[in-house]
Design a protein around this motif. Structure first.
Motif, PDB file in Angstrom:
ATOM      1  N   ARG A 115       0.826  -1.202   0.000  1.00 45.45           N
ATOM      2  CA  ARG A 115       0.000   0.000   0.000  1.00 45.45           C
ATOM      3  C   ARG A 115       0.867   1.261   0.000  1.00 45.45           C
ATOM      4  O   ARG A 115       2.046   1.198   0.310  1.00 45.45           O
ATOM      5  CB  ARG A 115      -0.931  -0.006   1.197  1.00 45.45           C
ATOM      6  N   PRO A 116       0.266   2.410  -0.303  1.00 41.16           N
ATOM      7  CA  PRO A 116       1.010   3.676  -0.267  1.00 41.16           C
ATOM      8  C   PRO A 116       1.514   3.975   1.151  1.00 41.16           C
ATOM      9  O   PRO A 116       0.826   3.689   2.137  1.00 41.16           O
ATOM     10  CB  PRO A 116      -0.005   4.718  -0.708  1.00 41.16           C
ATOM     11  N   LEU A 117       2.705   4.559   1.227  1.00 38.20           N
ATOM     12  CA  LEU A 117       3.336   4.896   2.499  1.00 38.20           C
ATOM     13  C   LEU A 117       4.247   6.093   2.273  1.00 38.20           C
ATOM     14  O   LEU A 117       4.817   6.251   1.191  1.00 38.20           O
ATOM     15  CB  LEU A 117       4.166   3.708   3.005  1.00 38.20           C
ATOM     16  N   SER A 170       2.452   1.691   9.898  1.00 39.19           N
ATOM     17  CA  SER A 170       2.757   2.709  10.894  1.00 39.19           C
ATOM     18  C   SER A 170       1.460   3.211  11.512  1.00 39.19           C
ATOM     19  O   SER A 170       0.423   3.269  10.846  1.00 39.19           O
ATOM     20  CB  SER A 170       3.510   3.868  10.250  1.00 39.19           C
ATOM     21  N   ASP A 171       1.532   3.588  12.775  1.00 36.56           N
ATOM     22  CA  ASP A 171       0.381   4.168  13.453  1.00 36.56           C
ATOM     23  C   ASP A 171       0.283   5.677  13.210  1.00 36.56           C
ATOM     24  O   ASP A 171      -0.773   6.269  13.391  1.00 36.56           O
ATOM     25  CB  ASP A 171       0.465   3.913  14.961  1.00 36.56           C
ATOM     26  N   TYR A 177      -1.926   9.301   4.621  1.00 39.40           N
ATOM     27  CA  TYR A 177      -1.058   8.138   4.434  1.00 39.40           C
ATOM     28  C   TYR A 177      -0.336   7.822   5.743  1.00 39.40           C
ATOM     29  O   TYR A 177      -0.028   8.725   6.517  1.00 39.40           O
ATOM     30  CB  TYR A 177       0.010   8.427   3.369  1.00 39.40           C
ATOM     31  N   PRO A 178      -0.011   6.549   5.969  1.00 37.34           N
ATOM     32  CA  PRO A 178       0.857   6.231   7.105  1.00 37.34           C
ATOM     33  C   PRO A 178       2.248   6.790   6.825  1.00 37.34           C
ATOM     34  O   PRO A 178       2.678   6.865   5.674  1.00 37.34           O
ATOM     35  CB  PRO A 178       0.872   4.704   7.155  1.00 37.34           C
ATOM     36  N   VAL A 179       2.959   7.215   7.882  1.00 40.01           N
ATOM     37  CA  VAL A 179       4.277   7.817   7.709  1.00 40.01           C
ATOM     38  C   VAL A 179       5.295   7.087   8.585  1.00 40.01           C
ATOM     39  O   VAL A 179       5.001   6.713   9.716  1.00 40.01           O
ATOM     40  CB  VAL A 179       4.253   9.331   8.018  1.00 40.01           C
ATOM     41  N   VAL A 180       6.482   6.872   8.025  1.00 42.49           N
ATOM     42  CA  VAL A 180       7.601   6.260   8.739  1.00 42.49           C
ATOM     43  C   VAL A 180       8.758   7.247   8.709  1.00 42.49           C
ATOM     44  O   VAL A 180       9.137   7.738   7.639  1.00 42.49           O
ATOM     45  CB  VAL A 180       8.028   4.923   8.086  1.00 42.49           C
ATOM     46  N   ASP A 181       9.318   7.571   9.885  1.00 43.34           N
ATOM     47  CA  ASP A 181      10.460   8.476   9.957  1.00 43.34           C
ATOM     48  C   ASP A 181      11.756   7.692   9.753  1.00 43.34           C
ATOM     49  O   ASP A 181      11.948   6.634  10.347  1.00 43.34           O
ATOM     50  CB  ASP A 181      10.502   9.179  11.317  1.00 43.34           C
ATOM     51  N   VAL A 182      12.635   8.227   8.894  1.00 47.19           N
ATOM     52  CA  VAL A 182      13.938   7.617   8.648  1.00 47.19           C
ATOM     53  C   VAL A 182      15.032   8.624   9.004  1.00 47.19           C
ATOM     54  O   VAL A 182      14.828   9.832   8.909  1.00 47.19           O
ATOM     55  CB  VAL A 182      14.091   7.150   7.182  1.00 47.19           C
TER      56      VAL A 182
END
Length: 81
Positions: free
Chosen positions: A10-12, A31-32, A42-47
């Protein structure tokens, strides 16, 4: 391909922590946390590092040597001029 064994693709959004730039892509990661882009959520993940902040891509490469290995090498073998 077997049905029902693969995670959902899915989109992220990946967000670079140091620059704040957002990269919209697809992934199986979840991601929550969410972010809104162009009216879509959209769900977001920090890098920590992305192409927006990595020294190779930005041209600001620095030599990080916290243990003195480079200096020890240069003392042993000398620096070529």
């Amino acid at each position: 391909m077997k049905q029902g064994i693969h995670p959902e693709y899915r989109p992220l959004v990946f967000r670079d922590r140091s620059t704040g730039k957002l990269f919209l892509t697809k992934s199986t990661r979840t991601s929550d946390h969410t972010v809104e882009i162009d009216g879509q959520t959209y769900p977001v993940v920090d890098v920590d590092v992305s192409s927006d902040s990595h020294p190779f891509w930005t041209g600001k490469a620095k030599l990080i040597d916290s243990e003195g290995r480079v200096e020890a090498f240069e003392r042993r073998y000398g620096r070529k001029g």
